[in-house]
Design a protein around this motif. Structure first.
Motif, PDB file in Angstrom:
ATOM      1  N   UNK A  42     -18.750  -3.272  50.240  1.00  0.00           N
ATOM      2  CA  UNK A  42     -17.667  -3.401  49.261  1.00  0.00           C
ATOM      3  C   UNK A  42     -16.369  -3.855  49.918  1.00  0.00           C
ATOM      4  N   UNK A  43     -16.140  -3.387  51.148  1.00  0.00           N
ATOM      5  CA  UNK A  43     -14.937  -3.807  51.877  1.00  0.00           C
ATOM      6  C   UNK A  43     -14.976  -5.318  52.113  1.00  0.00           C
ATOM      7  N   UNK A  44     -16.148  -5.791  52.557  1.00  0.00           N
ATOM      8  CA  UNK A  44     -16.308  -7.235  52.782  1.00  0.00           C
ATOM      9  C   UNK A  44     -16.200  -8.000  51.470  1.00  0.00           C
ATOM     10  N   UNK A  45     -16.856  -7.470  50.429  1.00  0.00           N
ATOM     11  CA  UNK A  45     -16.871  -8.178  49.143  1.00  0.00           C
ATOM     12  C   UNK A  45     -15.491  -8.255  48.508  1.00  0.00           C
ATOM     13  N   UNK A  46     -14.673  -7.226  48.721  1.00  0.00           N
ATOM     14  CA  UNK A  46     -13.325  -7.251  48.147  1.00  0.00           C
ATOM     15  C   UNK A  46     -12.550  -8.453  48.688  1.00  0.00           C
ATOM     16  N   UNK A  47     -12.558  -8.597  50.015  1.00  0.00           N
ATOM     17  CA  UNK A  47     -11.797  -9.694  50.613  1.00  0.00           C
ATOM     18  C   UNK A  47     -12.452 -11.040  50.330  1.00  0.00           C
ATOM     19  N   UNK A  48     -13.800 -11.056  50.236  1.00  0.00           N
ATOM     20  CA  UNK A  48     -14.473 -12.306  49.861  1.00  0.00           C
ATOM     21  C   UNK A  48     -14.091 -12.699  48.436  1.00  0.00           C
ATOM     22  N   UNK A  49     -14.020 -11.691  47.538  1.00  0.00           N
ATOM     23  CA  UNK A  49     -13.632 -11.962  46.149  1.00  0.00           C
ATOM     24  C   UNK A  49     -12.184 -12.446  46.082  1.00  0.00           C
ATOM     25  N   UNK A  50     -11.331 -11.930  46.961  1.00  0.00           N
ATOM     26  CA  UNK A  50      -9.940 -12.394  47.003  1.00  0.00           C
ATOM     27  C   UNK A  50      -9.897 -13.879  47.351  1.00  0.00           C
ATOM     28  N   UNK A  51     -10.678 -14.271  48.356  1.00  0.00           N
ATOM     29  CA  UNK A  51     -10.684 -15.670  48.780  1.00  0.00           C
ATOM     30  C   UNK A  51     -11.262 -16.568  47.686  1.00  0.00           C
ATOM     31  N   UNK A  52     -12.405 -16.157  47.106  1.00  0.00           N
ATOM     32  CA  UNK A  52     -13.000 -16.960  46.036  1.00  0.00           C
ATOM     33  C   UNK A  52     -12.095 -16.978  44.802  1.00  0.00           C
ATOM     34  N   UNK A  53     -11.466 -15.842  44.525  1.00  0.00           N
ATOM     35  CA  UNK A  53     -10.553 -15.781  43.391  1.00  0.00           C
ATOM     36  C   UNK A  53      -9.363 -16.696  43.576  1.00  0.00           C
ATOM     37  N   UNK A  54      -8.925 -16.853  44.821  1.00  0.00           N
ATOM     38  CA  UNK A  54      -7.802 -17.749  45.104  1.00  0.00           C
ATOM     39  C   UNK A  54      -8.167 -19.191  44.776  1.00  0.00           C
ATOM     40  N   UNK A  55      -9.451 -19.544  44.944  1.00  0.00           N
ATOM     41  CA  UNK A  55      -9.889 -20.913  44.684  1.00  0.00           C
ATOM     42  C   UNK A  55     -10.362 -21.134  43.253  1.00  0.00           C
ATOM     43  N   UNK A  56     -11.085 -20.132  42.693  1.00  0.00           N
ATOM     44  CA  UNK A  56     -11.728 -20.300  41.394  1.00  0.00           C
ATOM     45  C   UNK A  56     -10.992 -19.641  40.238  1.00  0.00           C
ATOM     46  N   UNK A  57     -10.110 -18.695  40.542  1.00  0.00           N
ATOM     47  CA  UNK A  57      -9.384 -18.006  39.482  1.00  0.00           C
ATOM     48  C   UNK A  57     -10.052 -16.711  39.040  1.00  0.00           C
ATOM     49  N   UNK A  58      -9.626 -16.209  37.892  1.00  0.00           N
ATOM     50  CA  UNK A  58     -10.083 -14.913  37.397  1.00  0.00           C
ATOM     51  C   UNK A  58     -11.566 -14.873  37.052  1.00  0.00           C
ATOM     52  N   UNK A  59     -12.216 -16.028  36.963  1.00  0.00           N
ATOM     53  CA  UNK A  59     -13.634 -16.061  36.629  1.00  0.00           C
ATOM     54  C   UNK A  59     -14.463 -15.265  37.639  1.00  0.00           C
ATOM     55  N   UNK A  60     -13.983 -15.147  38.869  1.00  0.00           N
ATOM     56  CA  UNK A  60     -14.715 -14.400  39.900  1.00  0.00           C
ATOM     57  C   UNK A  60     -14.891 -12.939  39.489  1.00  0.00           C
ATOM     58  N   UNK A  61     -13.899 -12.373  38.817  1.00  0.00           N
ATOM     59  CA  UNK A  61     -13.984 -10.982  38.388  1.00  0.00           C
ATOM     60  C   UNK A  61     -15.121 -10.752  37.397  1.00  0.00           C
ATOM     61  N   UNK A  62     -15.446 -11.769  36.592  1.00  0.00           N
ATOM     62  CA  UNK A  62     -16.503 -11.627  35.591  1.00  0.00           C
ATOM     63  C   UNK A  62     -17.883 -11.455  36.221  1.00  0.00           C
TER      64      UNK A  62
END
Length: 241
Positions: free
Chosen positions: A142-162
């Motif tokens: 989860x620690x890794x995924x949080x920061x990975x989601x931050x990076x992907x979210x920076x590129x793709x937007x809020x869709x990553x949260x879905x």
């Protein structure tokens, strides 16, 4: 209560939001550097899981046979097709960012869905928590995924949260299956299972840092075959040695 699953899902959900809100402030150098650290962390988690293994020969058999099954069945391709179907459904509600071409956005989304919903580490961690309640792997992931989601979210937007929604469904199903399997196992079988999962995490680490692109999706069946192979090895082969 599956603490590890809940933690992992929340990490992706909130990581995607943080990335979408702060993405413009993140340099490419920071993103690349963090990605390298994700890889080494994955390998360290894998080595930690491999160390207590009980039957090395059984683990080697499982890795070879399981990977062979996955390759023959084209499991990796099937997982990518499933991720593509999820991506098409999600894209009905969220459009590609202006900085992305539609095709590039779709391909990146498929990659992210596979990473979060069908990674070897996630499946291994979920099965481990379902069998013995140990959420350590999923919490570390989860620690890794949080920061990975931050990076992907920076590129793709809020869709990553879905992506947290299908991930919750998939991991919960695996958790329930693991509950049914656990009564059939022994402590030594669990140690061998963890070792196979550790090998998968090491392979994932090499993929993350782009050193060697192991077919990690095709390697997933080895986490299924290790149980019967470990049992057969201890009950029929070891007594003859």
């Amino acid at each position: 209560m599956p603490i590890g699953i809940i933690t992992n899902v929340c990490a992706i959900f909130f990581g995607g939001i943080v990335g979408a809100l702060t993405g413009k402030r993140m340099s490419q150098r920071l993103k690349d550097g963090l990605n390298m650290s994700f890889g080494i962390c994955s390998m360290c988690m894998g080595i930690y899981a491999i160390a207590p293994l009980k039957n090395l020969a059984a683990v080697i058999f499982a890795v070879i046979i399981g990977t062979g099954i996955g390759l023959l069945c084209h499991l990796g391709t099937a997982i990518n097709h499933g991720a593509a179907a999820m991506q098409r459904f999600i894209s009905r509600f969220v459009k590609a960012p202006a900085t992305f071409e539609k095709q590039a956005f779709e391909q990146t989304m498929v990659t992210v869905i596979v990473l979060f919903c069908a990674s070897g580490t996630g499946i291994y961690g979920t099965l481990t928590e379902g069998m013995n309640g140990d959420a350590t792997i999923l919490i570390s992931k989860s620690i890794l995924d949080f920061f990975a989601a931050v990076i992907f979210g920076a590129n793709l937007g809020l869709v990553v949260s879905l992506i947290a929604v299908p991930q919750l469904i998939i991991l919960t199903a695996l958790f329930l299956i693991a509950h049914l399997v656990f009564p059939l196992t022994t402590p030594d079988m669990i140690l061998d299972f963890k070792a196979v999962g550790g090998i998968l995490m090491v392979a994932s680490g090499f993929r993350i840092i782009a050193v060697k692109m192991f077919p990690t999706a095709d390697m997933i069946p080895m986490m299924v075959v290790i149980m019967p192979i470990s049992w057969l090895w201890m009950n029929f082969v070891l007594p003859l040695l």
